[in-house]
Scaffold this active site. Structure first.
Site, PDB file in Angstrom:
ATOM      1  N   PRO A 124       0.838  -1.201   0.000  1.00 43.84           N
ATOM      2  CA  PRO A 124       0.000   0.000   0.000  1.00 43.84           C
ATOM      3  C   PRO A 124       0.874   1.251   0.000  1.00 43.84           C
ATOM      4  O   PRO A 124       1.803   1.359   0.798  1.00 43.84           O
ATOM      5  CB  PRO A 124      -0.793  -0.120   1.306  1.00 43.84           C
ATOM      6  CG  PRO A 124      -0.004  -1.058   2.165  1.00 43.84           C
ATOM      7  CD  PRO A 124       0.701  -1.988   1.235  1.00 43.84           C
TER       8      PRO A 124
ATOM      9  N   THR B  55       0.511   5.462  -0.284  1.00 40.46           N
ATOM     10  CA  THR B  55      -0.216   6.731  -0.371  1.00 40.46           C
ATOM     11  C   THR B  55       0.369   7.576  -1.493  1.00 40.46           C
ATOM     12  O   THR B  55       1.584   7.771  -1.553  1.00 40.46           O
ATOM     13  CB  THR B  55      -0.114   7.456   0.980  1.00 40.46           C
ATOM     14  OG1 THR B  55      -0.890   6.714   1.925  1.00 40.46           O
ATOM     15  CG2 THR B  55      -0.611   8.880   0.908  1.00 40.46           C
TER      16      THR B  55
ATOM     17  N   GLN C 115      -6.973  -0.897   0.989  1.00 41.30           N
ATOM     18  CA  GLN C 115      -6.526  -0.714   2.375  1.00 41.30           C
ATOM     19  C   GLN C 115      -7.424   0.297   3.091  1.00 41.30           C
ATOM     20  O   GLN C 115      -7.536   1.457   2.687  1.00 41.30           O
ATOM     21  CB  GLN C 115      -5.065  -0.247   2.437  1.00 41.30           C
ATOM     22  CG  GLN C 115      -4.531  -0.349   3.873  1.00 41.30           C
ATOM     23  CD  GLN C 115      -3.127   0.181   4.055  1.00 41.30           C
ATOM     24  OE1 GLN C 115      -2.804   1.264   3.576  1.00 41.30           O
ATOM     25  NE2 GLN C 115      -2.281  -0.551   4.771  1.00 41.30           N
TER      26      GLN C 115
ATOM     27  N   GLY D 281      -3.656  -1.628  10.257  1.00 43.61           N
ATOM     28  CA  GLY D 281      -3.396  -1.650  11.700  1.00 43.61           C
ATOM     29  C   GLY D 281      -1.954  -1.277  12.001  1.00 43.61           C
ATOM     30  O   GLY D 281      -1.410  -1.693  13.026  1.00 43.61           O
TER      31      GLY D 281
ATOM     32  N   TYR E 257      -1.318   4.784  12.993  1.00 37.85           N
ATOM     33  CA  TYR E 257      -2.670   5.317  12.770  1.00 37.85           C
ATOM     34  C   TYR E 257      -3.648   4.764  13.816  1.00 37.85           C
ATOM     35  O   TYR E 257      -3.242   4.107  14.765  1.00 37.85           O
ATOM     36  CB  TYR E 257      -3.082   5.058  11.315  1.00 37.85           C
ATOM     37  CG  TYR E 257      -2.116   5.770  10.376  1.00 37.85           C
ATOM     38  CD1 TYR E 257      -2.003   7.160  10.403  1.00 37.85           C
ATOM     39  CD2 TYR E 257      -1.265   5.067   9.521  1.00 37.85           C
ATOM     40  CE1 TYR E 257      -1.086   7.836   9.597  1.00 37.85           C
ATOM     41  CE2 TYR E 257      -0.346   5.733   8.708  1.00 37.85           C
ATOM     42  CZ  TYR E 257      -0.261   7.111   8.756  1.00 37.85           C
ATOM     43  OH  TYR E 257       0.653   7.771   7.971  1.00 37.85           O
TER      44      TYR E 257
ATOM     45  N   ARG F  11      -2.811  -5.384   8.322  1.00 44.18           N
ATOM     46  CA  ARG F  11      -1.397  -5.000   8.334  1.00 44.18           C
ATOM     47  C   ARG F  11      -0.986  -4.504   9.718  1.00 44.18           C
ATOM     48  O   ARG F  11      -1.707  -3.725  10.338  1.00 44.18           O
ATOM     49  CB  ARG F  11      -1.159  -3.892   7.307  1.00 44.18           C
ATOM     50  CG  ARG F  11       0.307  -3.607   7.073  1.00 44.18           C
ATOM     51  CD  ARG F  11       0.551  -2.670   5.906  1.00 44.18           C
ATOM     52  NE  ARG F  11       1.763  -3.060   5.199  1.00 44.18           N
ATOM     53  CZ  ARG F  11       2.633  -2.218   4.660  1.00 44.18           C
ATOM     54  NH1 ARG F  11       2.413  -0.919   4.712  1.00 44.18           N
ATOM     55  NH2 ARG F  11       3.715  -2.650   4.055  1.00 44.18           N
TER      56      ARG F  11
HETATM   57  C1  LIG Z   1       5.274   6.848  -0.868  1.00 40.99           C
HETATM   58  C2  LIG Z   1       4.912   5.872   0.227  1.00 40.99           C
HETATM   59  C3  LIG Z   1       3.604   5.788   0.655  1.00 40.99           C
HETATM   60  C4  LIG Z   1       3.229   4.857   1.631  1.00 40.99           C
HETATM   61  N1  LIG Z   1       1.910   4.729   1.965  1.00 40.99           N
HETATM   62  C5  LIG Z   1       1.504   3.717   2.765  1.00 40.99           C
HETATM   63  C6  LIG Z   1       0.127   3.455   2.948  1.00 40.99           C
HETATM   64  O1  LIG Z   1      -0.750   4.130   2.385  1.00 40.99           O
HETATM   65  N2  LIG Z   1      -0.215   2.432   3.766  1.00 40.99           N
HETATM   66  C7  LIG Z   1       0.731   1.652   4.401  1.00 40.99           C
HETATM   67  O2  LIG Z   1       0.357   0.724   5.119  1.00 40.99           O
HETATM   68  N3  LIG Z   1       2.031   1.857   4.211  1.00 40.99           N
HETATM   69  C8  LIG Z   1       2.445   2.856   3.388  1.00 40.99           C
HETATM   70  N4  LIG Z   1       3.785   3.021   3.134  1.00 40.99           N
HETATM   71  C9  LIG Z   1       4.750   2.016   3.620  1.00 40.99           C
HETATM   72  C10 LIG Z   1       4.991   0.947   2.543  1.00 40.99           C
HETATM   73  O3  LIG Z   1       3.829   0.165   2.309  1.00 40.99           O
HETATM   74  C11 LIG Z   1       6.144  -0.010   2.939  1.00 40.99           C
HETATM   75  O4  LIG Z   1       5.837  -0.648   4.149  1.00 40.99           O
HETATM   76  C12 LIG Z   1       7.462   0.729   3.060  1.00 40.99           C
HETATM   77  O5  LIG Z   1       7.694   1.559   1.929  1.00 40.99           O
HETATM   78  C13 LIG Z   1       8.642  -0.235   3.200  1.00 40.99           C
HETATM   79  O6  LIG Z   1       8.681  -1.106   2.083  1.00 40.99           O
HETATM   80  P1  LIG Z   1       9.767  -0.887   0.895  1.00 40.99           P
HETATM   81  O7  LIG Z   1      11.109  -0.936   1.556  1.00 40.99           O
HETATM   82  O8  LIG Z   1       9.539  -2.047  -0.045  1.00 40.99           O
HETATM   83  O9  LIG Z   1       9.500   0.445   0.261  1.00 40.99           O
HETATM   84  C14 LIG Z   1       4.196   3.996   2.206  1.00 40.99           C
HETATM   85  C15 LIG Z   1       5.528   4.122   1.797  1.00 40.99           C
HETATM   86  C16 LIG Z   1       5.889   5.029   0.812  1.00 40.99           C
HETATM   87  C17 LIG Z   1       7.333   5.089   0.355  1.00 40.99           C
END
Ligand SMILES: Cc1cc2nc3c(=O)[nH]c(=O)nc-3n(C[C@H](O)[C@H](O)[C@H](O)COP(=O)(O)O)c2cc1C
Length: 351
Positions: free
Chosen positions: A14, A16, A89, A162, A166, A213
């Protein structure tokens, strides 16, 4: 995964993206998600607000009005046309908000009236308002209705957010939750809100369409627990009893979208106790690359790996991993900007 026929283990985490103007999902999201869709590949949407008090960032999508449901439909269709499996999500930010994002400029709701340190991350956080015990069933119901709406929009299921400090985590973690009612104190009490949300949604749409999550080890948004191992294990056992479709856990090395340690090829397998306690599909996320993901799967450590930043920057990540191709680099400066194309749908494919 349950009754879903997955063809590979690479999940879109997920993410944002702040491009849903006035909380309404936009046509450019259909392009973005379908770019990342593959036949039998699981995609999880960006965090999506369950009600008008759920927001804390600009232009994040909602799923609480008829207009939101209608706007999601073509996006879901675009993913389904490519054979993708698409989960929404469900999100409530709780105290991670400012007065500007709240109806009538009211205080954001939380488990507590302790605010985030003013100015953290350059944001003027609002003073939260502790939910009264008798208000909590109403919030649980908002989650339930949002899940129902997601299914109406065509999603294959929902992921309950989760994690990452938040609202649900504000109840789960003992350094935030300072309640003295049945939603605070013991682990059982702190987990009550999360599990009531799970129960309501499972009763509404079925456990085979619900994931959750967690980020027990994270300190993002000053949301900390003194015993994250116990929290993760408690939730894994409880969710197993609900026969939840999947559990999605963020590795200790990541906090929010920041990796605390360098991604190492050496895998410590921190989540093994959770793996043993949860009987259905387990997804891990946080700092994974191709080699680490392959190792984790080969070790049967988890079932699926969610990739965030690398999937954001590589719309064809599953293809690139299959042939071990070079990857595009992500551009952090456009993660949260509002343009419908730049840093969003303009990352190049291999061709
Ligand atoms: C731009 C961005 C937006 C994110 N938005 C969310 C989100 O909406 N919901 C969420 O659970 N985690 C969010 N995260 C966390 C990611 O889902 C993920 O756990 C985190 O980037 C680590 O994984 P990675 O090393 O593969 O990037 C976001 C991370 C980034 C970089």
């Amino acid at each position: 995964m349950g009754h879903f026929d997955l063809s590979h283990r690479i999940v879109l985490a997920p993410l944002t993206r702040n491009r849903s103007y006035n909380n309404v999902p936009q046509p450019h999201a259909a392009v973005y998600y379908s770019q990342r869709a593959t036949k039998g590949g699981l995609l999880i949407t960006e965090a999506t607000g369950i009600s008008d008090t759920a927001q804390g960032y600009p232009d994040t999508p909602g799923i609480w009005t008829k207009e939101h449901v209608e706007a999601w439909k073509p996006i879901v269709d675009a993913v389904h046309q490519k054979g993708g499996i698409f989960f929404l999500q469900l999100w409530h930010v709780g105290r991670v908000s400012t007065y500007d994002f709240q109806p009538n400029g009211q205080s954001p709701i939380s488990s507590t009236d302790k605010g985030i340190t003013p100015g953290l991350g350059g944001v003027d956080w609002a003073q939260p308002r502790r939910l009264r015990t008798d208000e909590i069933p109403g919030i649980v119901n908002d989650f339930r209705l949002a899940a129902k709406n997601a299914i109406e929009a065509g999603f294959d299921g929902v992921e309950i957010h989760g994690a990452n400090g938040y609202l649900i985590e504000q109840f789960l973690k003992d350094q935030v939750n300072d309640r003295t009612d049945k939603y605070g104190g013991s682990m059982e009490n702190r987990a009550r809100f999360a599990l009531e949300v799970v129960e309501a949604i499972v009763n509404e749409i079925g456990s085979n369409r619900v994931g959750l999550r967690l980020s027990p080890y994270s300190d993002f948004m000053e949301s900390v627990d003194s015993n994250p191992d116990a929290l993760g294990l408690y939730m894994a056992k409880a969710l197993s009893e609900f026969d939840l479709l999947y559990l999605h856990v963020i590795e200790p090395r990541v906090s929010g979208s920041t990796v605390k340690e360098a991604a190492e090829d050496e895998l410590p397998h921190h989540l093994l106790p959770i793996r043993k306690a949860f009987k259905n599909a387990l997804i891990a996320a946080g700092g994974y690359n191709r080699k680490m993901g392959n190792r984790a799967i080969a070790d049967s450590y988890v079932d699926l790996i969610a990739y965030g930043r690398l999937f954001l920057a590589n719309p064809d990540l599953p293809k690139r991993y299959e042939i071990d191709a070079a990857l595009n680099k992500y551009d952090r400066s456009t993660f949260y900007t509002q343009d419908p194309v730049i840093g969003y749908t303009d990352y190049p494919f291999l061709e």
